[in-house]
Scaffold this motif. Structure first.
Motif, PDB file in Angstrom:
ATOM      1  N   GLN A  50      -7.437  14.365 -11.847  1.00  0.00           N
ATOM      2  CA  GLN A  50      -8.657  13.902 -13.018  1.00  0.00           C
ATOM      3  C   GLN A  50      -9.597  14.568 -12.211  1.00  0.00           C
ATOM      4  OE1 GLN A  50      -7.608   9.559 -12.390  1.00  0.00           O
ATOM      5  NE2 GLN A  50      -8.656   9.258 -14.464  1.00  0.00           N
ATOM      6  N   ASP A  51      -9.909  15.531 -11.162  1.00  0.00           N
ATOM      7  CA  ASP A  51     -11.241  16.187 -10.954  1.00  0.00           C
ATOM      8  C   ASP A  51     -11.035  17.727 -11.140  1.00  0.00           C
ATOM      9  OD1 ASP A  51      -9.449  16.380  -8.791  1.00  0.00           O
ATOM     10  OD2 ASP A  51     -10.698  15.935  -7.568  1.00  0.00           O
ATOM     11  N   ARG A  52     -10.044  18.332 -10.564  1.00  0.00           N
ATOM     12  CA  ARG A  52      -9.469  19.604 -10.959  1.00  0.00           C
ATOM     13  C   ARG A  52      -8.986  20.041 -11.939  1.00  0.00           C
ATOM     14  NH1 ARG A  52      -9.471  23.100  -6.601  1.00  0.00           N
ATOM     15  NH2 ARG A  52     -10.887  22.993  -5.200  1.00  0.00           N
ATOM     16  N   GLY A  53      -7.782  19.491 -12.279  1.00  0.00           N
ATOM     17  CA  GLY A  53      -7.198  18.981 -13.789  1.00  0.00           C
ATOM     18  C   GLY A  53      -6.537  20.369 -13.828  1.00  0.00           C
TER      19      GLY A  53
ATOM     20  N   MET B  88     -14.221   8.840 -12.420  1.00  0.00           N
ATOM     21  CA  MET B  88     -14.952   9.493 -12.972  1.00  0.00           C
ATOM     22  C   MET B  88     -16.046   8.852 -13.457  1.00  0.00           C
ATOM     23  SD  MET B  88     -13.541  12.448 -12.875  1.00  0.00           S
ATOM     24  CE  MET B  88     -11.692  12.513 -11.668  1.00  0.00           C
TER      25      MET B  88
ATOM     26  N   GLN C 169       2.721  12.233 -17.500  1.00  0.00           N
ATOM     27  CA  GLN C 169       1.643  11.934 -18.690  1.00  0.00           C
ATOM     28  C   GLN C 169       1.267  10.611 -18.580  1.00  0.00           C
ATOM     29  OE1 GLN C 169      -0.645  12.540 -19.888  1.00  0.00           O
ATOM     30  NE2 GLN C 169      -0.067  13.921 -21.541  1.00  0.00           N
ATOM     31  N   LEU C 170      -0.028  10.714 -18.740  1.00  0.00           N
ATOM     32  CA  LEU C 170      -0.084   9.008 -18.910  1.00  0.00           C
ATOM     33  C   LEU C 170       0.646   8.450 -19.635  1.00  0.00           C
ATOM     34  CD1 LEU C 170      -4.184   9.709 -19.741  1.00  0.00           C
ATOM     35  CD2 LEU C 170      -3.246   9.441 -17.768  1.00  0.00           C
ATOM     36  N   GLY C 171       0.557   7.517 -19.872  1.00  0.00           N
ATOM     37  CA  GLY C 171       1.300   5.913 -20.555  1.00  0.00           C
ATOM     38  C   GLY C 171       2.967   6.012 -20.135  1.00  0.00           C
TER      39      GLY C 171
ATOM     40  N   ASP D 192      -2.464   3.070 -25.050  1.00  0.00           N
ATOM     41  CA  ASP D 192      -1.210   3.500 -23.636  1.00  0.00           C
ATOM     42  C   ASP D 192      -1.245   1.971 -23.363  1.00  0.00           C
ATOM     43  OD1 ASP D 192      -0.447   6.601 -23.666  1.00  0.00           O
ATOM     44  OD2 ASP D 192      -2.181   6.686 -22.401  1.00  0.00           O
TER      45      ASP D 192
ATOM     46  N   MET E  86       0.791  14.912 -14.196  1.00  0.00           N
ATOM     47  CA  MET E  86       1.223  16.189 -14.741  1.00  0.00           C
ATOM     48  C   MET E  86      -0.655  17.317 -14.207  1.00  0.00           C
ATOM     49  SD  MET E  86      -1.301  16.501 -17.557  1.00  0.00           S
ATOM     50  CE  MET E  86      -0.516  18.354 -18.353  1.00  0.00           C
ATOM     51  N   GLN E  87      -1.390  16.306 -13.898  1.00  0.00           N
ATOM     52  CA  GLN E  87      -2.648  16.453 -13.125  1.00  0.00           C
ATOM     53  C   GLN E  87      -3.461  16.069 -12.711  1.00  0.00           C
ATOM     54  OE1 GLN E  87      -4.951  18.232 -16.531  1.00  0.00           O
ATOM     55  NE2 GLN E  87      -4.986  16.464 -18.025  1.00  0.00           N
TER      56      GLN E  87
ATOM     57  N   GLU F 228      -4.941   8.929 -11.131  1.00  0.00           N
ATOM     58  CA  GLU F 228      -4.672   7.779 -12.876  1.00  0.00           C
ATOM     59  C   GLU F 228      -3.062   8.823 -13.017  1.00  0.00           C
ATOM     60  OE1 GLU F 228      -7.171   7.045 -16.027  1.00  0.00           O
ATOM     61  OE2 GLU F 228      -5.806   5.770 -16.725  1.00  0.00           O
TER      62      GLU F 228
ATOM     63  N   SER G  16     -14.310  19.740 -15.366  1.00  0.00           N
ATOM     64  CA  SER G  16     -14.020  19.788 -13.730  1.00  0.00           C
ATOM     65  C   SER G  16     -14.326  17.804 -13.915  1.00  0.00           C
ATOM     66  CB  SER G  16     -14.260  19.751 -12.653  1.00  0.00           C
ATOM     67  OG  SER G  16     -14.259  19.883 -11.786  1.00  0.00           O
ATOM     68  N   CYS G  17     -13.311  17.323 -13.339  1.00  0.00           N
ATOM     69  CA  CYS G  17     -14.134  15.715 -13.261  1.00  0.00           C
ATOM     70  C   CYS G  17     -14.263  15.486 -14.969  1.00  0.00           C
ATOM     71  CB  CYS G  17     -15.361  15.438 -13.191  1.00  0.00           C
ATOM     72  SG  CYS G  17     -15.507  15.975 -10.232  1.00  0.00           S
ATOM     73  N   ASN G  18     -12.758  15.687 -15.278  1.00  0.00           N
ATOM     74  CA  ASN G  18     -12.945  15.155 -17.088  1.00  0.00           C
ATOM     75  C   ASN G  18     -14.185  16.030 -17.649  1.00  0.00           C
ATOM     76  OD1 ASN G  18     -10.555  13.481 -16.508  1.00  0.00           O
ATOM     77  ND2 ASN G  18     -11.395  11.257 -17.158  1.00  0.00           N
TER      78      ASN G  18
ATOM     79  N   TYR H 295       1.593   7.081 -12.417  1.00  0.00           N
ATOM     80  CA  TYR H 295       2.291   6.220 -13.134  1.00  0.00           C
ATOM     81  C   TYR H 295       3.778   7.124 -12.578  1.00  0.00           C
ATOM     82  CZ  TYR H 295      -0.463   4.659 -16.693  1.00  0.00           C
ATOM     83  OH  TYR H 295      -1.350   5.251 -17.768  1.00  0.00           O
TER      84      TYR H 295
ATOM     85  N   ARG I 104      -6.689   7.414 -25.795  1.00  0.00           N
ATOM     86  CA  ARG I 104      -5.699   7.032 -25.422  1.00  0.00           C
ATOM     87  C   ARG I 104      -5.617   6.293 -24.163  1.00  0.00           C
ATOM     88  NH1 ARG I 104      -1.760  11.417 -24.047  1.00  0.00           N
ATOM     89  NH2 ARG I 104       0.267  10.066 -22.865  1.00  0.00           N
TER      90      ARG I 104
END
Lengths: 255, 303
Positions: free
Chosen positions: A122-125, A13, A179-181, B225, A119-120, A37, B121-123, A41, B221
């Motif tokens: 990073q690119d599309r989300g 990213m 989820q992260l973490g 984490d 859960m998602q 990412e 998109s992309c964060n 997990y 975060r």
């Protein structure tokens, strides 16, 4: 227990993205790719469950072009048992329901007990693929899990807003989106990387699976206009520090 | 265009984000029809119709029941657009509803124009403009992206609804975050370590700057984490919401959840090697530099 982990390969990213010629996605050239990412997990949770129980078989799956094999190999080195590559050069223009349909079609007769996904991406989300898979397979789904425990039955904690979690018990079969973490994803060790080379990596053409039509269309893909409110300082590091201190003295009451 | 808004309740209370939905409907000049699983003791204020199911009876979190209930109202009202908040509630339910309707879902909409929807998109670095190809469309809207409408005149006409279905999950209860020892909400200066700090060993560099300013150390975060910094320092949707006089974001890319927790700071300085990092959307100053080089020099010069 049979587990499926669905992963996606995404660009780093921090990359400098360029918009492609069709204005509908980024130009895939010159980007460094890695496992999404959130999906790391998901892999880790599956591998931890295999370490906890004796009879766990983990299949890791990814939809995408040839390059996604690298992500699958890493997942194998992290401890998954076999990999499925659903080859699709055009996966980037497929919407969430299309990707979920491919995965659900592959999974429908495999009797997976748990399907883990991020859960998602990073690119599309979109945060949709895992949930849609559960709907298509007509099985339970808990999204956004931040804690997982298996003790004959599954107890997860779902992350809500404001530091709140909901505690949920659920039976298999189930889709869990991570989820992260949730845990601490491991780095593959060299011996495990070597072992992974001998593990099965099966490629299936996406055309062999049932496909649906796209439900939406990307009209444009672009960098948002800068608001102009942000002053960007560039140059020699030492001078930048002086400039910043001057501005803080002028504009704030803290110095 | 006819909208159906899906309101949110938690622990007996209407959630404030529900007013974002009312604001969105107002912006689209649509009549306001809402469905919610909540409590009659606390209903949103708006001029329109509210289909209300009793959360005492149905549970606050019960996706299969809630999905069916929302689908029943969709059948009655026949809306073109079904609108959720992009929240743990919305992103869990929206794809379920969309799949049942064979409708498209567009996630985390930040803008609407001429029948198309803009999503990050992309964060959050880039934007996609999307057009639905299905007769009904399900969307989740980003919290805070549309001006909430709190003061609409009138009270909703309430129609009580119910359903009997079984659930495939068992909601046990809520778990609250432990009471935090550190209260960042009162800090005047916060220096936050983001992922760009690289590793735990580099945290003292950021801590030293925080100390020099007489401020507190914050964490994004991923930093919390990864346990580089204790979770009690986390700023953002799942951490603390802060509004100091000065917020220094070191190597923080600016995920929307982080921005939501710090954008009300009076003055925001971001230090990042990436000029396109979304943190620049809220920062007053973006210093384009490597945090590990820049922060020690800044700390030194502040002496």
């Amino acid at each position: 227990m049979k587990i499926l982990v669905c992963i996606k390969q995404v660009p780093d990213m921090e990359s400098k993205f360029k918009v492609n010629a069709q204005n509908n996605w980024f130009d895939e050239n010159d980007l460094a790719y890695r496992i999404n990412e959130y999906d790391e997990y998901a892999i880790e949770q599956a591998v931890q469950l295999k370490e906890q129980l004796s009879d766990v078989d983990i299949t890791v799956l990814s939809v995408g072009p040839n390059r996604v094999k690298e992500a699958l190999k890493k997942a194998l080195a992290m401890g998954c048992d076999r990999a499925i590559h659903i080859e699709d050069e055009e996966s980037y223009i497929k919407d969430s329901s299309q990707i979920a349909s491919l995965i659900a079609d592959f999974s429908k007769d495999k009797e997976f007990d748990i399907i883990f996904t991020g859960m998602q991406s990073q690119d599309r989300g979109s945060a949709q693929v895992g949930v849609i898979i559960s709907e298509l397979l007509n099985i339970a789904c808990v999204s956004t899990i931040a804690d997982f425990e298996y003790n004959d039955s599954i107890t997860v904690k779902r992350e809500l807003e404001g530091g709140l979690k909901s505690i949920i018990k659920v039976d298999t079969p189930v889709v869990l989106t991570c989820q992260l973490g949730l845990n601490t994803p491991r780095y593959p060790t060299l011996p495990n990387i070597m072992k992974a080379k001998k593990k099965e990596l099966l490629t299936i053409d996406s055309l062999e699976l049932s496909s649906t039509d796209s439900l939406n269309e990307t009209l444009n893909f672009y960098y948002p206009e800068k608001s102009g409110a942000c002053l960007i300082l560039e140059g020699d590091t030492s001078e930048l520090a002086d400039k910043l201190i001057t501005i803080l003295k002028e504009k704030t009451s803290v110095l | 265009m006819k909208l159906l808004l899906v309101g949110e309740y938690r622990e007996n209370k209407l959630l404030d984000v529900t007013y974002d939905l009312i604001g969105f409907a107002d912006k689209l000049e649509s009549e306001k029809v809402m469905v919610a699983i909540g409590y009659e003791s606390d209903v949103p204020k708006f001029d329109g119709k509210l289909y209300l199911a009793d959360a005492n009876e149905l549970g606050e979190y019960n996706p299969s029941t809630h999905k069916q209930l929302i689908l029943d109202v969709i059948e009655k009202e026949n809306p073109d657009l079904i609108v959720f908040i992009h929240s743990s509630f919305g992103w869990d339910l929206a794809p379920r509803v969309a799949t049942s309707l064979k409708a498209t879902q567009l996630t985390e909409v930040v803008e609407y124009k001429d029948n198309s929807f803009i999503v990050p998109s992309c964060n959050s670095k880039l934007r996609r403009e999307l057009k639905s190809k299905t007769s009904k469309t399900v969307i989740t809207i980003q919290a805070g992206a549309f001006t909430p409408l709190y003061d609409s005149v009138g009270v909703p006409e309430i129609e009580n609804i119910s359903i009997s279905t079984t659930s495939d999950i068992n909601f046990v209860g809520y778990e609250k975050a432990e009471e935090k020892g550190l209260d960042l909400t009162k800090a005047e200066i916060i220096v936050t370590a983001g992922r760009g700090v690289g590793k735990k060993d580099n945290i003292p560099i950021i801590q030293a700057l925080a100390d020099k300013f007489g401020g507190e150390l914050g964490a994004s975060r991923p930093v919390a984490d990864n346990e580089w910094v204790d979770q009690s320092h986390q700023v953002g949707t799942t951490g603390q919401t802060v509004s100091p006089k000065l917020y220094v974001a070191c190597g923080v890319s600016g995920a929307i959840q982080h921005l939501a927790g710090m954008k009300k700071s009076e003055f925001i300085v971001a230090i990042n090697t990436d000029k396109d990092a979304p943190i620049s959307e809220v920062a007053d100053i973006l210093v384009v530099a490597d945090v590990l080089q820049f922060v020690p020099i800044l700390t030194n010069k502040l002496s």
